[in-house]
Design a protein around this motif. Structure first.
Motif, short mmCIF file in Angstrom:
data_model
loop_
_atom_site.label_atom_id
_atom_site.label_comp_id
_atom_site.label_asym_id
_atom_site.label_seq_id
_atom_site.Cartn_x
_atom_site.Cartn_y
_atom_site.Cartn_z
N VAL A 23 3.92 -6.58 -9.86
CA VAL A 23 4.60 -5.21 -10.55
C VAL A 23 5.70 -6.05 -10.72
O VAL A 23 5.89 -4.97 -12.18
CB VAL A 23 4.39 -4.36 -8.85
N ARG A 53 3.03 4.20 8.99
CA ARG A 53 1.95 5.20 8.08
C ARG A 53 0.77 4.48 7.82
O ARG A 53 0.47 3.00 8.17
CB ARG A 53 2.28 5.27 6.48
N ALA A 136 3.49 -4.35 2.08
CA ALA A 136 2.37 -4.87 2.76
C ALA A 136 2.53 -6.13 2.97
O ALA A 136 3.24 -6.87 2.83
CB ALA A 136 1.05 -4.96 1.72
N ARG A 144 2.08 -9.52 -2.14
CA ARG A 144 3.41 -10.14 -3.27
C ARG A 144 4.22 -10.40 -2.92
O ARG A 144 4.85 -9.20 -1.95
CB ARG A 144 3.06 -8.26 -3.55
N LEU B 193 7.39 0.06 -4.12
CA LEU B 193 5.27 0.18 -3.32
C LEU B 193 4.40 0.29 -4.16
O LEU B 193 3.09 0.77 -4.18
CB LEU B 193 5.31 1.06 -2.46
N GLU B 194 4.49 0.40 -5.89
CA GLU B 194 3.44 1.07 -6.01
C GLU B 194 2.90 -0.03 -6.10
O GLU B 194 2.60 -1.60 -6.09
CB GLU B 194 4.13 1.06 -7.56
N LYS B 195 1.28 0.04 -6.39
CA LYS B 195 0.14 -1.07 -5.98
C LYS B 195 0.25 -1.43 -4.56
O LYS B 195 -0.13 -2.59 -5.01
CB LYS B 195 0.03 -2.04 -7.50
N ASN B 196 0.95 -0.59 -3.90
CA ASN B 196 1.08 -2.18 -2.46
C ASN B 196 -0.93 -1.46 -1.73
O ASN B 196 -0.78 -0.96 -1.48
CB ASN B 196 2.28 -1.18 -1.57
N GLU B 203 -4.22 4.82 -5.05
CA GLU B 203 -3.00 3.41 -6.11
C GLU B 203 -1.70 3.67 -5.59
O GLU B 203 -0.78 3.82 -6.11
CB GLU B 203 -2.76 5.24 -7.76
N ASP B 205 1.73 3.64 -2.99
CA ASP B 205 2.69 4.60 -1.69
C ASP B 205 3.87 5.23 -3.25
O ASP B 205 3.94 4.45 -4.31
CB ASP B 205 2.81 3.89 -0.96
#
Lengths: 389, 207
Positions: A23, A53, A136, A144, B193-196, B203, B205
């Motif tokens: 990203v 969450r 994650a 990642r 956290l995009e694409k997490n 898609e 967070d």
């Protein structure tokens, strides 16, 4: 890909989730080779730490192989075998610059969640709560990594995956705790807890020059690990009237020079105080059962150092008067792994540090729920459950 | 939409503040107090709780930061998918951010004051439903080449949402904007956290 996820309090399962992708320009993608449970996972599994969450991928102690890097990554490349500290640094802010990596200003995507709780945000961490970043985690096939150049450490050929795995968290946390006490020849250092972090704190104290190390726990198999693998003296707190008095006896009435607490908010104990904590925590009137922390503060000799590695929330009945009147120094932090990693890898390469004995049980990712159940309930002497994705 | 399952009020407050949904838990006096406390910690003014102010030291000169904040697209880079920030020319900006109760807040802001290397202030353009004022003040910090950036956001929604909830939402935005710009300037990227990967649908967070 498959990953172990948190779905709610005491609800862990293995799910199919999206593959991670690059990203930001300093990102890399890691193929996880090994990932392990940590005692601090139990705090959010049991519901004592907020901001998880539903669906979060968990796990923060890991190693693996780089398979892809972002355009700005210069020092690691696909094929590299690396170990990564669980707390993420940027390598650029004032805190990273002062080797206080877990306090990094620039790696937590959710600083607004931490400011109300802590005043200031910490760095981000993988596979933990959203207040700590929400990235994650590592109980997955791939993950990642952010700021790969400053957080990935190459594993020497001599060092096996199983050894490198625990250099991600248990070893740097334990060694940092030992370092906080500035061990000197002649020092006696008592360590509460013989889990992964406690055992590594004991080894750290030895390697940094302490004369005597005394380990305190209640589980025979863990006490046996401390004495057999590390050669330290041990106290089974269920077998003595008073840990404080036992330590006094062992140290000529003076008490240990330095103490390290490696238990945290879900500690066990005996007697009235433990019962009090258990009830208050169950009623959500406090988040912590700080039995071992209070005991460590009481046991420490006058003018000594208390090094706190256990994870705590809001501790009730904290004995500030004891700290003040005995002139104690308290030091604490989440791990500054990047500061310790080069030395840890050298010790491992020379054969002086082999934490692989911590990994008592192996599982596939599909066995996530079973592994956490065994780890939490210490079934079959489980010290750490290790996943091979 | 996923939800928190940990069952503590602190957890709900913290998660909601960041999600910009503070009013969702603001139905009771206790919840309002919790949200108010969170807002205060995020820089909300106790006297005027729909206003939030925070200061952060960033590793760049006052001149560099003046140029950075003068360009509205930089707010968009920093806030990523948390808010929409659209340039309307001459420093004027259209803002859209999540507000209390899940309702989006939108307003047009006019760049009404700019003092090179010192201050930028956007005031509400006539006709905006929501009234919002944003100010960025720059002071040279004691550290060499660093600047203390003070950001103040005051939002008065036309719907009359509870002030403590508004202060918490404004405070969360200010903290995100400050730390995000610090990260972008010091490291070249904003933590996200995009694409997490997660077992939640959708898609990735928010930010």
């Amino acid at each position: 890909m498959r990953a172990i996820c948190w779905n709610g309090v005491n609800d862990i399962s293995t799910e199919t989730v999206n593959d991670p992708s690059i990203v930001n320009p300093h990102d890399a993608i890691l193929k996880v080779r090994l990932s392990t449970t940590c005692g601090s996972d139990l705090h959010f599994i049991d519901g004592y730490i907020p901001t998880m969450r539903e669906g979060d991928v968990i796990g923060h102690e890991f190693m693996g192989e780089i398979v892809e890097v972002g355009p700005e990554v210069k020092k690691v490349k696909p094929g590299d075998r690396v170990v990564i500290p669980s707390f993420i640094g940027c390598g650029r802010c004032t805190y990273c610059d002062h080797d206080l990596w877990s306090l990094c200003d620039n790696t937590n995507p959710n600083p607004d969640m931490q400011v109300p709780l802590l005043g200031y945000p910490t760095g981000g961490i993988y596979g933990y709560t959203h207040a700590f970043g929400g990235y994650a985690g590592s109980h997955a096939e791939y993950m990642r990594l952010v700021h790969a150049d400053v957080n990935c450490f190459h594993v020497p050929e001599n060092v096996a995956d199983e050894q490198a795995l625990f250099l991600s968290d248990a070893a740097p946390t334990g060694f940092m705790g030992a370092d906080f006490t500035e061990p000197k020849p002649g020092d006696t250092i008592a360590v509460w807890g013989c889990g992964g972090v406690g055992l590594m704190a004991q080894r750290g104290a030895q390697l940094m020059g302490a004369e005597r190390v005394i380990a305190i726990d209640r589980l025979p198999e863990r006490l046996a690990m401390a004495s057999e693998h590390l050669g330290v003296e041990t106290i089974d707190y269920t077998q003595v009237d008073s840990v404080v008095e036992t330590l006094k006896e062992m140290t000529g009435g003076r008490g240990p020079d330095k103490v390290i607490e490696a238990v945290g908010m879900e500690g066990h104990g005996t007697g009235l105080e433990y019962a009090y904590d258990r009830v208050k925590q169950a009623m959500r009137l406090e988040t912590d059962r700080a039995v071992s922390l209070r005991e460590a503060i009481m046991a420490c000799r006058k003018g000594g150092t208390v090094s706190v590695l256990g994870v705590y929330g809001l501790t009730d009945k904290f004995p500030m008067g004891v700290v003040m009147n005995k002139g104690l120094t308290i030091r604490s932090a989440q791990q500054h792994g990047q500061h310790y990693m080069p030395r840890l890898l050298e010790w491992a390469d020379r054969g002086e540090l082999d934490p692989s004995f911590l990994g008592t049980h192996r599982f596939s990712l599909e066995e996530g729920a079973k592994a956490y159940d065994m780890f939490k309930n210490k079934v079959d002497g489980c010290v750490r459950a290790v996943f091979t994705p | 939409m996923s939800k928190d399952k940990d069952g503590t009020s602190a957890a709900k407050a913290a998660a909601s503040v960041a999600a910009g949904a503070a009013a969702a838990v603001a139905g009771t006096k206790l919840a309002q107090k919790v949200v108010g406390q969170a807002g205060k910690a995020l820089g909300a003014d106790p006297e005027q709780p729909n206003r939030a102010t925070q200061t952060l030291t960033i590793g760049a000169s006052t001149e560099e930061l003046f140029r950075f904040y003068r360009e509205p697209t930089n707010f968009q880079r920093v806030l990523r998918n948390l808010a929409e920030v659209r340039s309307q020319g001459d420093g004027d900006v259209h803002w859209k951010m999540p507000g209390p109760g899940g309702h989006a807040l939108e307003w047009d802001a006019r760049l009404s004051e700019e003092r090179r290397g010192e201050r930028l202030r956007w005031t509400p353009a006539p006709g905006s439903g929501t009234s919002a004022e944003l100010e960025v003040r720059l002071h040279p910090a004691p550290d060499d080449r660093c600047t203390a950036v003070t950001m103040r956001l005051e939002v008065e929604p036309s719907s009359g949402a509870a002030a403590p909830a508004m202060g918490a939402a404004a405070g969360a935005l200010v903290v995100k904007a400050l730390y995000g710009s610090k990260a972008l300037i010091e490291t070249g990227e904003v933590p996200t956290l995009e694409k997490n990967p997660s077992a939640r649908p959708g898609e990735g967070d928010r930010v």
